[in-house]
Write a protein that holds these residues in place. Structure first.
Motif, mmCIF file in Angstrom:
data_model
loop_
_atom_site.group_PDB
_atom_site.id
_atom_site.type_symbol
_atom_site.label_atom_id
_atom_site.label_comp_id
_atom_site.label_asym_id
_atom_site.label_seq_id
_atom_site.Cartn_x
_atom_site.Cartn_y
_atom_site.Cartn_z
ATOM 1 N N ALA A 135 -91.092 -59.317 -89.045
ATOM 2 C CA ALA A 135 -91.417 -57.904 -88.799
ATOM 3 C C ALA A 135 -92.625 -57.487 -89.636
ATOM 4 O O ALA A 135 -93.530 -56.806 -89.143
ATOM 5 N N GLU A 136 -92.656 -57.924 -90.881
ATOM 6 C CA GLU A 136 -93.788 -57.596 -91.750
ATOM 7 C C GLU A 136 -95.066 -58.293 -91.260
ATOM 8 O O GLU A 136 -96.146 -57.703 -91.263
ATOM 9 N N SER A 140 -101.400 -64.158 -94.808
ATOM 10 C CA SER A 140 -101.071 -62.758 -94.518
ATOM 11 C C SER A 140 -100.191 -62.156 -95.610
ATOM 12 O O SER A 140 -100.181 -60.946 -95.791
ATOM 13 N N GLY A 198 -100.757 -56.461 -86.487
ATOM 14 C CA GLY A 198 -101.030 -55.306 -85.641
ATOM 15 C C GLY A 198 -102.087 -54.402 -86.244
ATOM 16 O O GLY A 198 -102.909 -53.826 -85.531
ATOM 17 N N ASN A 199 -102.085 -54.277 -87.554
ATOM 18 C CA ASN A 199 -103.103 -53.470 -88.229
ATOM 19 C C ASN A 199 -104.439 -54.200 -88.298
ATOM 20 O O ASN A 199 -105.498 -53.573 -88.293
ATOM 21 N N ARG A 213 -95.745 -59.158 -88.177
ATOM 22 C CA ARG A 213 -96.164 -58.475 -86.955
ATOM 23 C C ARG A 213 -96.881 -57.163 -87.286
ATOM 24 O O ARG A 213 -97.894 -56.825 -86.671
ATOM 25 N N TYR A 214 -96.378 -56.426 -88.249
ATOM 26 C CA TYR A 214 -96.996 -55.168 -88.655
ATOM 27 C C TYR A 214 -98.397 -55.420 -89.215
ATOM 28 O O TYR A 214 -99.357 -54.724 -88.867
ATOM 29 N N LYS A 215 -98.531 -56.428 -90.089
ATOM 30 C CA LYS A 215 -99.831 -56.729 -90.688
ATOM 31 C C LYS A 215 -100.843 -57.192 -89.652
ATOM 32 O O LYS A 215 -102.002 -56.803 -89.678
ATOM 33 N N ALA A 267 -96.947 -62.119 -95.671
ATOM 34 C CA ALA A 267 -95.728 -61.539 -95.104
ATOM 35 C C ALA A 267 -94.497 -62.314 -95.572
ATOM 36 O O ALA A 267 -94.546 -63.523 -95.785
ATOM 37 N N GLU A 269 -106.693 -52.727 -81.373
ATOM 38 C CA GLU A 269 -105.656 -52.166 -80.510
ATOM 39 C C GLU A 269 -106.057 -52.315 -79.051
ATOM 40 O O GLU A 269 -107.214 -52.076 -78.696
#
Length: 149
Positions: free
Chosen positions: A105-106, A99, A112-113, A108-110, A101, A117
């Protein structure tokens, strides 16, 4: 004055809620532990009752069987644990590195994208409370029947 009373009440409810959660956790852990021990004991008793000759033969090492069943099981548990922890650790670490990251936090953001959803169900579109299992199954069967048409 009213703010202090409200603050005191909210602090009391928080403490009561935390105390309840701790008691609930201990209760569930106790019930789970007791049921696991009872299940294991009943299984061992059933195996001993079913074939006592071979059950006793596996308890103590002999010439025919140089290792007891308990030692073999502990060795298998150790190797299985090692393989499971190592395999999962490698899998999770490789996903983390792929990933790109640098922190959670980074990551999780990656993720999530990347992942789809989950749609919100607010307000709920269907029934959310049922009187029993039969009511739930009838509802699910009715919903499935209406989608097939």
């Amino acid at each position: 004055m009213e703010q202090t009373i409200t603050a005191n009440r909210s602090a009391e409810t928080d403490n009561a809620s935390k105390e309840f959660k701790v008691k609930a956790a201990f209760f569930l852990a106790g019930v789970s532990g007791i049921s696991a021990i009872a299940g294991f004991g009943m299984t061992v008793a059933s195996a001993k009752k079913h074939d006592p000759k071979y059950f006793n033969r596996g308890m103590v090492p002999t010439r025919e069987v140089p290792e007891s069943g308990a030692n073999l099981a502990m060795r298998a548990l150790g190797w299985g644990t090692l393989y499971a922890v190592t395999g999962c650790g490698i899998l999770f670490y490789s996903i983390w590195k792929l990933s790109g990251a640098q922190n959670f936090a980074e990551f999780r953001y990656k993720m999530g994208n990347l992942l789809p959803e989950i749609p919100k169900n607010c307000p709920p579109q269907g029934r959310t409370e049922f009187s029993g299992l039969n009511d739930l199954l009838d509802y699910l069967q009715h919903q499935r029947g209406s989608k097939d048409k």
